[in-house]
Design a protein around this motif. Structure first.
Motif, short mmCIF file in Angstrom:
data_model
loop_
_atom_site.label_atom_id
_atom_site.label_comp_id
_atom_site.label_asym_id
_atom_site.label_seq_id
_atom_site.Cartn_x
_atom_site.Cartn_y
_atom_site.Cartn_z
N ALA A 195 0.74 -0.53 0.01
CA ALA A 195 0.03 -0.01 -0.17
C ALA A 195 1.32 1.49 -0.06
O ALA A 195 0.81 2.69 -1.07
N VAL A 196 2.08 1.43 0.73
CA VAL A 196 3.10 2.48 0.33
C VAL A 196 3.60 2.42 -0.59
O VAL A 196 4.37 3.69 -0.94
N ALA A 197 4.07 1.69 -0.82
CA ALA A 197 4.88 1.29 -2.58
C ALA A 197 4.63 2.28 -3.38
O ALA A 197 4.14 3.04 -4.54
N GLU A 198 2.69 2.05 -3.67
CA GLU A 198 1.55 2.81 -4.40
C GLU A 198 2.00 4.18 -4.04
O GLU A 198 1.68 5.44 -4.78
N HIS A 199 2.64 5.02 -2.97
CA HIS A 199 3.58 6.52 -2.88
C HIS A 199 4.18 6.90 -2.58
O HIS A 199 5.24 7.87 -2.63
N GLY A 200 5.40 5.39 -3.71
CA GLY A 200 6.47 5.64 -4.01
C GLY A 200 7.06 6.24 -2.45
O GLY A 200 8.06 5.83 -2.49
N LEU A 201 6.94 5.01 -1.37
CA LEU A 201 7.10 5.00 -0.16
C LEU A 201 7.49 3.45 -0.30
O LEU A 201 7.19 2.41 -0.31
N ALA A 202 8.72 3.27 1.42
CA ALA A 202 8.76 1.34 1.32
C ALA A 202 8.70 1.44 3.17
O ALA A 202 9.11 2.63 3.44
N TYR A 203 7.43 0.66 3.53
CA TYR A 203 7.82 -0.15 4.51
C TYR A 203 9.06 -0.89 5.31
O TYR A 203 8.67 -2.33 4.44
N PRO A 204 10.35 -1.13 5.14
CA PRO A 204 11.07 -2.06 5.21
C PRO A 204 11.03 -3.93 5.96
O PRO A 204 11.64 -4.38 4.94
N PRO A 205 10.92 -3.28 6.73
CA PRO A 205 10.95 -5.11 7.70
C PRO A 205 10.41 -6.06 6.93
O PRO A 205 8.84 -5.63 6.29
N ASP A 206 11.35 -6.98 6.61
CA ASP A 206 10.68 -8.27 5.97
C ASP A 206 10.75 -9.07 6.56
O ASP A 206 11.52 -9.83 5.77
N PRO A 207 9.98 -9.66 8.21
CA PRO A 207 9.54 -10.64 8.17
C PRO A 207 9.95 -12.54 7.41
O PRO A 207 9.14 -11.50 6.66
N ALA A 208 9.88 -13.12 7.14
CA ALA A 208 10.11 -14.52 6.22
C ALA A 208 8.30 -14.41 6.56
O ALA A 208 8.15 -15.42 5.21
N SER A 209 7.69 -14.22 6.82
CA SER A 209 6.53 -14.34 7.15
C SER A 209 5.56 -13.44 6.99
O SER A 209 3.96 -13.38 6.85
N TRP A 210 6.58 -12.44 6.01
CA TRP A 210 5.79 -10.68 5.14
C TRP A 210 4.57 -11.18 4.86
O TRP A 210 3.40 -10.13 4.86
N ASP A 211 3.78 -11.94 4.37
CA ASP A 211 2.88 -12.61 3.48
C ASP A 211 1.53 -12.61 4.33
O ASP A 211 0.14 -12.50 4.11
#
Lengths: 471, 471
Positions: free
Chosen positions: A127-143
């Protein structure tokens, strides 16, 4: 202690007064499905009810009701946790925040997002990527895992080595306390030092101090496209030397992952990864999303060669980079294939231990020795750039001797981590699984304060009792 | 409450049993010199003694002794704080950690440094720079303020906008509790989530929970050379638009500072800065230390022009960049010159308020209105990229009416910050100065927990009593 049926009836009656029928699950199959998270070796009980509120007001009602009736409450996100922190206790209310999954606002001007706890990490990131932004934390189960769960456990991930962990992104929290009172912590500003940092105290507290009903999270500009390389080494020491050289040269890769011999071989055995070769003692996967990833990777390639890499594959395009990173993604399928080859019915226990970065190759070696000593297959992969390893012990729970050996190997790995100046949990948390290890790691004075904090927030010891610290 | 002379004698006798004579100051001039930090509007008392220990063992002795005799202890670093958090109370032991100033080890392999609390920020930064590493936090007083004080206040600085604040660099702490017991928090690893985050609880607690006797701090690779630009705007709105455009375009400058009309003019009046022109409503100073600072600055220059900048100076070399940044460094001399021009004897009160970045130009405008309403000169400069402003109110303390107006203007600025969704302190802290504002900002539930935290760590309310929260 199980509740009397009278208390349970009263509990349900009062909960029904504020929550709709479909938000209160009492079907035995649902109770069983919500009894535990993804940790083995950890006891769990049977909840009296699973409450699935949609609003903070409903959470307040659940908490107030449970508080008045002295019923324990166990908060749950997606139950992907690996320490038993979301395991039910007998007769409790399991409070699932999974249905509170709205993204309330994305604020590009201030680079922040406000959301409810049940939104999955992946949906938030997209959702934030659509605004050109990143929420970086990416735990393995992120989906599947939720922001609420990420906050509760202080979740990490692969890109933490460059971008930090969940804690680094939490600016403010909307909370419900054990007695049902509502409060906010933190702020909507980039900086702020007003009072003791309650926000950071809640992050990583594994749902034992308060229930998160909303979060304000900091965002970053979108990450640039990344390139990557894969390097295989004849010895662990050589791989460790490469990590040290990358660090010493001032690089900050956006991923710096290590696969040990067993993990490398398991992926090779899958037969689907074209670049990975058999027989290596260790594999490094290095990603750069810097301003000039191509030249940064070239520099790191030279350092890997100098450290003794026997095989290196580099990417010239984003598609090739994806192919390299695919090796990291194939760890789970490779382990599943190995377990199937042993006839199925096995348990894979993903461990979590962190040491100072420079001690990482020593720890990997120790884990290999432990695997041999206990006659177990242990697949170690880890965030080499952070010194955070995830040794996965594969064992047969139905084989009493193997179960005992797996338990002992787990203890030996924790002891090795502490002995090397590390911590018994880099990003998975304490839960019920590591309470005794926490006591060893912290010592008596710190433990006394930890218990005091628990009593301050939860004097009746009703919120997720028995997790992190005993009362 | 003042101590009896009997207690003071006993206190000194016991302190002398473990600390050498030169570590215990009782000369009235020394007591006066250690009575307060750099905040106005804040009461202070007279200490019974200033203890200047050199070892953690001596700190333990001081704390144990004071605890047994019920004597309050006020920790001090360099007394550069701006909120009264280091102000003495009558009859207290001032515990100065200034002489505990050793850098214990720099560890390039793990990018961390271990040090004592008394080392100055600048000396630490220069020591790690010799290893090709950076400790970024850069509070304005960095050549005098200490790491212990930075930790106590959660200090920020100019480059926080890109590199974060002190809190982001503290991995672990070595502490002495109010009763003299020693404990460690945190870890030597990049990641760790073992138990509640006591480290972060201590950071920003202004010496009210424990005394920091050692710190493990994270480091970064050395910062690349920076280039900079200076842009002057005809209106505050135009400057705000430029900041918003820089953010929206995904830039992360390493400094993004704003000078208001009064501050710009004061520097122009100094006559020593060749690039700054008179008459602008606002000046932005922008620095980039990215991989390609020249092209990043060119892009930001265009954004400033599009936002309506009337004058822009850019640097092509590091020397020119220094000349531009010099405008920021000239703020203090410019204010001093203004105060001298008014005949001297004036007080400059550096305020600290933060709002969401997008509200910054509105807040600057409000401050200009407040200055006019109260007939005061207020010079506002700030970390525009963080939304963190430092309005400096210049007034004559000996003029009762001007003193009252300055006090009211200060309150009006705090109120404006909160009304715009901000916080009453971005990086200076609460101390005694902002206790009432903290209560307004936090609300009763949070305040109750804050007080509970204080009681948990300091049940006798002896450590820096009356700071942050009242008991």
């Amino acid at each position: 202690m199980p509740l009397t049926s009278d208390t349970t009836s009263l509990l349900l009656e009062r909960l029904r007064s504020a929550l709709p029928a479909q938000a209160l699950l009492t079907d035995p199959a649902e109770l069983a499905a919500h009894a535990r998270d993804s940790a083995p070796f950890s006891a769990c009980g049977t909840p009296a009810v699973v409450a699935v509120p949609r609003t903070a007001g409903q959470v307040e009602h659940v908490m107030r009701t449970a508080y008045e009736l002295d019923v324990p409450v166990v908060p749950q996100g997606a139950r992907t946790g690996l320490a038993g922190a979301a395991n039910a206790v007998d007769g409790c209310v399991v409070l699932s925040t999974a249905a509170m999954d709205r993204i309330l606002s994305v604020d590009p001007a201030n680079r922040l997002v406000r959301c409810e706890p049940g939104v999955t990490t992946r949906r938030l990131a997209e959702a934030v990527a659509e605004h050109g932004l990143a929420y970086p934390p990416d735990p393995a189960s992120w989906d599947r895992c939720t922001i609420g769960g990420n906050i509760a456990t202080g979740a990490g991930g692969i890109c933490c080595v460059k971008y930090g962990v969940t804690a680094d992104y939490v600016l403010g929290l909307d909370l419900v306390l054990p007695d049902g009172r509502r409060m906010r912590t933190g702020r909507d500003t980039a900086k702020g030092v007003a009072g003791y940092d309650l926000t950071r105290l809640i992050v990583g507290s594994e749902g034992t101090l308060a229930v998160v009903v909303g979060a304000t999270l900091a965002l970053r500009p979108a990450r640039p496209p990344a390139l990557s390389l894969l390097a295989q080494f004849p010895t662990l020491t050589a791989a460790g030397d490469a990590v040290a050289a990358v660090t010493a040269a001032g690089h900050t890769p956006s991923a710096l992952e290590l696969l040990d011999r067993a993990t490398t071989q398991a992926i090779v055995d899958l037969g689907t990864h074209a670049l990975l070769r058999p027989g290596s003692a260790a594999t490094l996967i290095v990603e750069s999303d810097g301003a000039d990833p191509s030249s940064e990777l070239s520099a790191m390639e030279i350092l890997c060669k100098e450290a003794g890499a026997e095989h290196i594959a580099t990417s010239a395009t984003v598609e090739e980079a994806y192919e390299i990173i695919e090796a990291r993604r194939l760890v789970s399928p490779a382990l599943a294939a190995y377990m199937a080859s042993r006839g199925g019915g096995l348990t894979a226990f993903i461990e979590d231990v962190a040491v100072p970065r420079s001690a990482l190759p020593v720890l990997v070696g120790r884990i290999e020795e432990i695997a041999e000593r206990y006659g177990l297959r242990i697949f170690t992969l880890g965030h080499a750039g952070d010194g955070n390893l995830h040794p996965t012990v594969v064992f047969d729970e139905s084989d009493a001797d193997e179960f005992r050996r797996a338990r002992e190997a787990y203890d030996a790995i924790m002891a090795a981590g502490l002995e090397l100046g590390g911590t018994t949990t880099g990003e998975h948390g304490i839960g019920t699984l590591k309470r005794e290890w926490l006591e060893r790691e912290l010592g008596p004075v710190s433990l006394e304060l930890q218990r005091g904090l628990k009593r301050l927030f939860d004097p009746k010891n009703l919120l997720n009792p028995g997790k992190v610290v005993t009362a």
